[in-house]
Design a protein around this motif. Structure first.
Motif, PDB file in Angstrom:
ATOM      1  N   GLY A  89       3.531  12.808   0.700  1.00  0.00           N
ATOM      2  CA  GLY A  89       2.125  12.907   1.079  1.00  0.00           C
ATOM      3  C   GLY A  89       1.769  11.939   2.191  1.00  0.00           C
ATOM      4  N   GLU A  90       0.507  11.551   2.205  1.00  0.00           N
ATOM      5  CA  GLU A  90       0.009  10.658   3.249  1.00  0.00           C
ATOM      6  C   GLU A  90      -0.781   9.522   2.603  1.00  0.00           C
ATOM      7  N   PRO A  91      -0.962   8.421   3.329  1.00  0.00           N
ATOM      8  CA  PRO A  91      -1.765   7.330   2.787  1.00  0.00           C
ATOM      9  C   PRO A  91      -3.227   7.744   2.656  1.00  0.00           C
ATOM     10  N   ASP A  92      -3.938   7.027   1.787  1.00  0.00           N
ATOM     11  CA  ASP A  92      -5.387   7.249   1.704  1.00  0.00           C
ATOM     12  C   ASP A  92      -6.072   5.887   1.623  1.00  0.00           C
ATOM     13  N   GLY A  93      -7.379   5.896   1.470  1.00  0.00           N
ATOM     14  CA  GLY A  93      -8.129   4.658   1.297  1.00  0.00           C
ATOM     15  C   GLY A  93      -8.103   3.771   2.534  1.00  0.00           C
ATOM     16  N   GLU A  94      -8.186   2.460   2.270  1.00  0.00           N
ATOM     17  CA  GLU A  94      -8.284   1.490   3.376  1.00  0.00           C
ATOM     18  C   GLU A  94      -7.063   1.530   4.289  1.00  0.00           C
ATOM     19  N   LEU A  95      -5.882   1.739   3.699  1.00  0.00           N
ATOM     20  CA  LEU A  95      -4.673   1.793   4.524  1.00  0.00           C
ATOM     21  C   LEU A  95      -4.743   2.964   5.501  1.00  0.00           C
ATOM     22  N   ALA A  96      -5.167   4.117   5.026  1.00  0.00           N
ATOM     23  CA  ALA A  96      -5.282   5.279   5.902  1.00  0.00           C
ATOM     24  C   ALA A  96      -6.297   5.007   7.020  1.00  0.00           C
ATOM     25  N   ASP A  97      -7.411   4.377   6.654  1.00  0.00           N
ATOM     26  CA  ASP A  97      -8.430   4.072   7.667  1.00  0.00           C
ATOM     27  C   ASP A  97      -7.862   3.119   8.723  1.00  0.00           C
ATOM     28  N   ARG A  98      -7.084   2.138   8.263  1.00  0.00           N
ATOM     29  CA  ARG A  98      -6.552   1.143   9.189  1.00  0.00           C
ATOM     30  C   ARG A  98      -5.495   1.744  10.111  1.00  0.00           C
ATOM     31  N   ILE A  99      -4.668   2.628   9.576  1.00  0.00           N
ATOM     32  CA  ILE A  99      -3.682   3.308  10.421  1.00  0.00           C
ATOM     33  C   ILE A  99      -4.392   4.115  11.504  1.00  0.00           C
ATOM     34  N   ALA A 100      -5.453   4.811  11.118  1.00  0.00           N
ATOM     35  CA  ALA A 100      -6.208   5.597  12.106  1.00  0.00           C
ATOM     36  C   ALA A 100      -6.848   4.683  13.147  1.00  0.00           C
ATOM     37  N   ASP A 129       0.365  -7.670  11.733  1.00  0.00           N
ATOM     38  CA  ASP A 129       0.452  -8.808  12.653  1.00  0.00           C
ATOM     39  C   ASP A 129      -0.811  -9.651  12.474  1.00  0.00           C
ATOM     40  N   PRO A 130      -0.694 -10.835  11.843  1.00  0.00           N
ATOM     41  CA  PRO A 130      -1.886 -11.622  11.530  1.00  0.00           C
ATOM     42  C   PRO A 130      -2.462 -12.359  12.741  1.00  0.00           C
ATOM     43  N   VAL A 131      -1.739 -12.392  13.834  1.00  0.00           N
ATOM     44  CA  VAL A 131      -2.270 -13.029  15.045  1.00  0.00           C
ATOM     45  C   VAL A 131      -3.197 -12.050  15.766  1.00  0.00           C
ATOM     46  N   ALA A 132      -2.690 -10.870  16.047  1.00  0.00           N
ATOM     47  CA  ALA A 132      -3.512  -9.837  16.689  1.00  0.00           C
ATOM     48  C   ALA A 132      -4.428  -9.145  15.681  1.00  0.00           C
ATOM     49  N   LYS A 133      -4.173  -9.385  14.391  1.00  0.00           N
ATOM     50  CA  LYS A 133      -4.935  -8.738  13.316  1.00  0.00           C
ATOM     51  C   LYS A 133      -4.892  -7.222  13.454  1.00  0.00           C
ATOM     52  N   GLN A 134      -3.685  -6.707  13.450  1.00  0.00           N
ATOM     53  CA  GLN A 134      -3.527  -5.252  13.520  1.00  0.00           C
ATOM     54  C   GLN A 134      -2.179  -4.853  12.936  1.00  0.00           C
ATOM     55  N   LEU A 135      -2.080  -3.597  12.570  1.00  0.00           N
ATOM     56  CA  LEU A 135      -0.798  -3.016  12.181  1.00  0.00           C
ATOM     57  C   LEU A 135       0.006  -2.705  13.433  1.00  0.00           C
ATOM     58  N   VAL A 188       2.820   0.908  -0.504  1.00  0.00           N
ATOM     59  CA  VAL A 188       2.491   0.420   0.842  1.00  0.00           C
ATOM     60  C   VAL A 188       1.058  -0.111   0.868  1.00  0.00           C
ATOM     61  N   ALA A 189       0.153   0.599   0.218  1.00  0.00           N
ATOM     62  CA  ALA A 189      -1.246   0.155   0.164  1.00  0.00           C
ATOM     63  C   ALA A 189      -1.366  -1.161  -0.595  1.00  0.00           C
ATOM     64  N   ASP A 190      -0.582  -1.327  -1.671  1.00  0.00           N
ATOM     65  CA  ASP A 190      -0.589  -2.603  -2.403  1.00  0.00           C
ATOM     66  C   ASP A 190      -0.124  -3.739  -1.493  1.00  0.00           C
ATOM     67  N   ASN A 191       0.910  -3.482  -0.711  1.00  0.00           N
ATOM     68  CA  ASN A 191       1.402  -4.514   0.211  1.00  0.00           C
ATOM     69  C   ASN A 191       0.326  -4.861   1.240  1.00  0.00           C
ATOM     70  N   TYR A 192      -0.334  -3.842   1.763  1.00  0.00           N
ATOM     71  CA  TYR A 192      -1.432  -4.060   2.720  1.00  0.00           C
ATOM     72  C   TYR A 192      -2.530  -4.919   2.079  1.00  0.00           C
ATOM     73  N   ASP A 193      -2.903  -4.569   0.867  1.00  0.00           N
ATOM     74  CA  ASP A 193      -3.982  -5.302   0.177  1.00  0.00           C
ATOM     75  C   ASP A 193      -3.580  -6.740  -0.136  1.00  0.00           C
ATOM     76  N   ASN A 194      -2.278  -6.973  -0.355  1.00  0.00           N
ATOM     77  CA  ASN A 194      -1.823  -8.326  -0.667  1.00  0.00           C
ATOM     78  C   ASN A 194      -1.739  -9.214   0.564  1.00  0.00           C
ATOM     79  N   VAL A 195      -1.578  -8.611   1.732  1.00  0.00           N
ATOM     80  CA  VAL A 195      -1.397  -9.389   2.959  1.00  0.00           C
ATOM     81  C   VAL A 195      -2.703  -9.582   3.724  1.00  0.00           C
ATOM     82  N   PRO A 197      -6.066  -9.529   3.285  1.00  0.00           N
ATOM     83  CA  PRO A 197      -7.190 -10.425   2.963  1.00  0.00           C
ATOM     84  C   PRO A 197      -6.906 -11.893   3.249  1.00  0.00           C
ATOM     85  N   ARG A 198      -5.638 -12.277   3.390  1.00  0.00           N
ATOM     86  CA  ARG A 198      -5.327 -13.672   3.701  1.00  0.00           C
ATOM     87  C   ARG A 198      -5.667 -14.024   5.136  1.00  0.00           C
TER      88      ARG A 198
END
Ligand SMILES: [Fe+2]
Length: 200
Positions: A89-100, A129-135, A188-195, A197-198
């Motif tokens: 399938g495909e990602p959903d939620g915040e991860l999907a929004d961020r990829i878009a 990438d926490p410096v540029a704040k982007q995937l 993948v979404a769990d990993n995104y959520d764990n990284v 917010p820091r």
């Protein structure tokens, strides 16, 4: 520390068939991944001995073995957990929004990731990438060449030949397609959520 251990796979060896065979997962986890764990432990033991003795003749080689085997260990652990027999399938939620937001669309992200996977001599990674704040997508050779310092991988695809050649021969693209049938987007979404917010 020299006490790194290999965790069992989070599913049975045949759980990802027909996309990845029981034989490949068995070799890949029990032989290849175990080898990186052993290599990391051995390199750390060498470094500890050299610090104790003050003889650093083998230190540079051991430091290289730490990044090679350590990156191999960490990326394989991520890779196993990024897959599930219930994946696809495909990602959903915040991860999907961020990829878009960061890539334009899921399709645009996927095409770029597949290009990385098709050309890499090691891994394709989706990282934050926490410096540029982007995937970003990253193309890695071996386990540690082409790394972006500070970036956090949240999705990893192993395109070493040991990952697919027994199942797909030289048709790496078919293996990449198969990977997307078993990607566990919840992980993948769990990993995104764990990284994220820091840093945001
Ligand atoms: Fe591998």
């Amino acid at each position: 520390m020299s006490d790194h251990e290999l965790d069992p796979l989070p599913y049975d060896y045949d759980a990802l068939e027909p996309h990845i065979s029981e034989q490949v997962l068995t070799w890949h986890h029990d032989t290849h991944h175990q080898g990186y764990v052993n290599g990391l432990n051995a390199a750390e033991e060498t470094l500890a001995e050299n610090r104790e003795s003050g003889d650093h003749g083998s230190t540079a080689g051991a430091l290289g073995n730490v990044t090679h085997n350590g990156s191999g260990h960490y990326l394989h652990t991520l890779f196993w957990n990024n897959m599930s027999p219930n994946g696809g399938g495909e990602p959903d939620g915040e991860l999907a929004d961020r990829i878009a937001e960061d890539f334009g669309s899921y399709e645009a992200w996927k095409a770029e990731f597949e290009a990385a996977a098709g050309a890499a001599g090691g891994w394709a990674l989706l990282v934050y990438d926490p410096v540029a704040k982007q995937l970003r997508n990253v193309k890695v050779d071996k386990h540690d060449q082409g790394a972006l310092w500070g970036a956090h991988p949240i999705l990893a695809l192993d395109v070493w030949e040991h990952s697919y050649y027994h199942d797909y021969g030289p048709a790496r693209g078919e293996f990449i397609d198969a990977f997307f049938e078993v990607v566990d987007w919840d992980d993948v979404a769990d990993n995104y959520d764990n990284v994220v917010p820091r840093f945001e």
